[in-house]
Every structure is written in structure tokens, then in C-alpha cells.
Motif scaffolding. Structure first.
Motif, PDB file in Angstrom:
ATOM      1  N   GLU A 266       0.733  -0.926   0.193  1.00  0.00           N
ATOM      2  CA  GLU A 266      -0.039  -0.104   0.125  1.00  0.00           C
ATOM      3  C   GLU A 266       1.130   1.360  -0.005  1.00  0.00           C
ATOM      4  O   GLU A 266       0.552   2.538  -0.533  1.00  0.00           O
TER       5      GLU A 266
ATOM      6  N   LEU B  21      -0.810   4.201  -2.615  1.00  0.00           N
ATOM      7  CA  LEU B  21      -1.742   4.977  -2.524  1.00  0.00           C
ATOM      8  C   LEU B  21      -0.961   6.099  -1.991  1.00  0.00           C
ATOM      9  O   LEU B  21       0.004   6.499  -2.189  1.00  0.00           O
ATOM     10  N   HIS B  22      -1.809   7.390  -2.674  1.00  0.00           N
ATOM     11  CA  HIS B  22      -1.101   8.363  -2.728  1.00  0.00           C
ATOM     12  C   HIS B  22      -2.552   9.808  -1.481  1.00  0.00           C
ATOM     13  O   HIS B  22      -3.558   9.623  -2.117  1.00  0.00           O
ATOM     14  N   GLU B  23      -1.854   9.955  -0.294  1.00  0.00           N
ATOM     15  CA  GLU B  23      -3.038  10.333   0.518  1.00  0.00           C
ATOM     16  C   GLU B  23      -4.177   9.804   0.668  1.00  0.00           C
ATOM     17  O   GLU B  23      -4.943   9.953   1.052  1.00  0.00           O
ATOM     18  N   GLY B  24      -3.462   8.302   0.914  1.00  0.00           N
ATOM     19  CA  GLY B  24      -5.703   6.900   0.675  1.00  0.00           C
ATOM     20  C   GLY B  24      -5.564   7.179  -0.342  1.00  0.00           C
ATOM     21  O   GLY B  24      -6.931   5.977  -0.591  1.00  0.00           O
ATOM     22  N   VAL B  25      -5.008   7.493  -1.330  1.00  0.00           N
ATOM     23  CA  VAL B  25      -5.721   7.334  -2.754  1.00  0.00           C
ATOM     24  C   VAL B  25      -5.329   6.617  -3.787  1.00  0.00           C
ATOM     25  O   VAL B  25      -4.096   6.716  -4.495  1.00  0.00           O
TER      26      VAL B  25
END
Length: 391
Positions: A3, A7-11
Motif C-alpha cells: 500500500e 496509494l497517495h494520501e489514501g487514494v
């Protein structure tokens, strides 16, 4: 593919994460469960190009000058301090030194990141002795052609050895950091099955053993994980890409291009150490003498059509192609080189041999044999007290 990397900032960074095999999908779901919905299994377009060209193996071999049973050994390194180059850089020179030039061509496939990090000139400098000994340094994007022609591959934990194994090429691992890869990955599992090189033992014996005993079927359960859709990757990828763009696909089929042929004109390596073993001449490049033990009962062969330098002063045998050879070249060579015993002029499939006393002998080569070896046969007869016969 965990992850933190997807992922970037949860996206999710990517709309679609393309995987080559369903076994990767299982591992991806464990490593990145919140992003698993982006995964698409679409095969391996690189391996599909190899499959597309595998039936033309003879073509790729002929383009590299691999005729009359000569074998190609590919040595491959990925990048980084734990790679083959990082751990066993001298292995390339040892392979060139230990494998007879008439029986083997050694080719180096170096990961492009090595050149990016150190410069292509530095890679060439490090391999300079091996290249003078006949090493083929494969251009970065021609590695597939070398793989299609290979009789054996020596590598590490990069992807090229796994592709080789999947093609059925006898594959030996020279180094493999087990903690550098997911232990559940096919490459890591293959490392547990594949033969591993023993650095202190004869490389020639290990290579020949692998060629004669390697059984691709024994590794099929692992190497079959290279792709879930052999031959269909471009078809699946094009459908994915055009779907994401909301555009209609082109009407023509999506098929992989064949691998371009890599042409290599065999060079005459000089100087060479030659010896006669059980009636057969074996020749090894002098340029990598430092990488092996001294040659027993060997004599030095120098090619007069190349700049000879000081090597000519040590030559026991001097050879030259007949093309544009000046009149009386052999007599002048004997005058200049007091240690010279045999001078050979190569003409098509025969060798015109001259001795210091003016004796001339003509011998014909067997099919596929380099006529230059006949000069070494005659030299061996002379120094061993045997008789030579005029033809």
C-alpha cells in the motif's frame, strides 16, 4: 506493490494495476487490500514477444554466428550491490577464460540501470579484457534476441533468468539474495529449485552439466507463473487502455511484434592459448589469463591480420588470412620472430603451413572447423616428436 507504494494520501495512484498472473493477484490482495479492486490480470507483453519468436531460434543463432554446434552462454546481471555484478564481477572474465572460443560464445546482458548509474563507458571498461577475449556485450534492448539463441544462462535475481527458465533455457544462478524478493513469488521459488553456481569449481563442467541434465519440465509449475495469458497480453492491454479512454478499439488485431534479430560477426580472437586434448584443439583467449590458472601444455597462437604488439614476440604459431597477404610474408615473419615454429595461411577450407626451414604443408579442415586450428595440430606434432605428413 504494497500500500505505501500504490496509494497517495489514501487514494490509489493508478486507475488500473496491471499484473501478469493470477498468483500475483492473490499476493496483491494480501499486500494492498484497499487497492485490490484496481488490479487487472493481463499477461506479460514482454514474454509474448519471446513466445512469438521462439520458433525462429535457428535464425537468431545464425545471426550470432552460432554454427556447427557452438554454444551461447548468456551471463546476466540486474543492478545494485547484491546483483551478480555487485557480488561476482570477475565471473564474466572467468567464463570467457574457461570456455573454449571454438565451442562457446559468451554474451553479457547488463541491466540498463548499471549503465545509467556508472556510465556505459565504465561498463565497457570493466569488461574490456573479456571483450578482447571474445565476449559479446549485448546492447541494452537486444537481450531478448540473445535469450532466444541461448544454450545456457547464468544470472541472479533479476527477471531475465526467470524468462530464460520459462523458455526452457538451462538456467544457473550465480547469486541470489533470498531476502530481496517476496518469498512467495515465482522467482523466489524458482531459486529454491534451480542449480546454483559453485564459484570454486570448474565453470565449464557446471555449464556443460546444466546443458546436458537441465529438464525444463521439472520447473514448469513455477515458470508457468510468468503469465496467465500466453500470447494474449497485447489484446487484453489494448482493450483495457481503450476502455479507460472510452474509445473504440482499432479494427486490426493486437499481436506482438517479433524480436529483432541481433547480428554479430564472429571476430578472430588473438592471441590465443591452444592445446591438443584427445586429438582435438581447444583454444582460449590470452586477454583473460589473469582470470584462470596457467594453461598446461599450451602454445601461443597470434593472428597476423590484427595488431600483434608484443604478443608476436612470444608466438609459437602465427596465422594469417590469405586475403591480401603479401608475397613472402611467412619468411619475413620467421626472420623477425626467432621463437616462431609454424606460420599458417588460411585459404577457404584449408591452411597452407610453413616451417622455418621452408617446408610447406597444406592441410584441409573438416566441415565446420576453423582451418587455423590445423597450424596448432602441426605444432603439437612437432613438439611432441610426432611425424607430419605433406599433402
Amino acid at each position: 506493490m504494497s500500500e505505501p507504494w500504490v496509494l497517495h494520501e489514501g487514494v490509489p495512484i493508478a486507475t488500473a494495476q496491471v499484473l501478469s498472473h493470477f498468483e500475483q493477484l492473490d499476493r496483491f490482495r494480501k499486500a494492498a487490500p484497499t487497492v485490490a479492486h484496481t488490479a487487472v490480470v493481463a499477461g506479460d507483453p514482454c514474454f509474448d514477444r519471446l513466445l512469438e519468436s521462439a520458433a525462429d531460434r535457428d535464425l537468431y543463432r545464425a545471426a550470432l554466428g552460432l554454427r556447427d554446434g557452438r554454444r551461447l552462454v548468456v551471463v546476466n546481471t540486474t543492478w545494485g550491490p547484491r546483483s551478480l555484478f555487485g557480488q561476482q564481477l570477475a565471473l564474466v572474465e572467468r567464463l570467457v577464460a574457461e570456455l573454449p572460443v571454438d565451442d562457446y560464445l559468451v554474451a553479457a546482458v547488463v541491466h540498463p540501470n548499471v549503465g545509467h548509474a556508472h556510465g556505459r563507458a565504465e561498463v565497457e571498461r570493466v569488461l574490456a579484457h573479456a571483450r578482447r577475449g571474445g565476449l559479446l556485450l549485448v546492447p541494452p534492448f537486444d537481450w531478448r534476441a540473445a535469450l532466444l539463441a541461448a544454450d545456457a544462462l547464468v544470472g541472479d535475481h533479476g527477471s531475465v533468468p526467470f524468462y530464460a527458465a520459462a523458455l526452457g533455457v538451462p538456467t544457473i544462478l550465480a547469486t541470489f539474495p533470498t531476502d530481496a524478493l517476496d518469498p512467495e513469488s515465482p522467482i523466489a521459488r524458482f531459486a529454491g529449485e534451480a542449480p546454483h553456481l559453485v564459484p570454486g569449481s570448474s565453470l565449464r563442467d557446471q555449464i556443460e552439466k546444466a546443458i546436458h541434465t537441465y529438464t525444463p519440465a521439472e520447473h514448469a509449475d513455477v515458470t508457468g507463473s510468468v503469465t496467465s495469458f500466453p500470447g494474449r497480453s497485447l489484446e487484453l492491454l489494448r482493450a483495457l487502455f481503450y476502455g479507460l479512454l472510452e474509445l473504440p478499439e482499432p479494427p486490426w488485431p493486437a499481436t506482438p511484434d517479433p524480436v529483432p534479430v541481433l547480428h554479430h560477426h564472429r571476430q578472430r580472437v588473438s592471441p590465443l592459448w591452444a592445446r591438443v586434448v584427445e586429438g582435438r584443439v581447444e583454444r582460449f583467449p590470452s586477454a583473460v589469463d589473469h582470470a584462470t590458472t596457467p594453461r598446461d601444455r599450451a602454445h601461443l597462437v597470434v593472428d597476423a591480420t590484427q595488431p600483434t604488439g608484443r604478443a608476436a614476440e612470444m608466438a609459437d604459431v602465427l596465422i594469417r588470412d590469405a586475403h591480401e597477404a603479401p608475397e613472402g610474408w611467412a619468411a619475413r615473419a620467421f626472420d623477425r620472430l626467432p621463437g616462431l615454429t609454424v606460420a599458417g595461411l588460411v585459404e577457404a577450407d584449408r591452411c597452407r603451413l610453413r616451417l622455418r626451414d621452408g617446408t610447406e604443408i597444406v592441410r584441409h579442415a573438416a566441415p565446420g572447423q576453423d582451418p587455423a586450428v590445423l597450424a596448432s595440430v602441426l605444432y603439437n606434432e612437432l613438439v611432441s616428436g610426432g611425424r607430419h605428413q605433406s599433402f
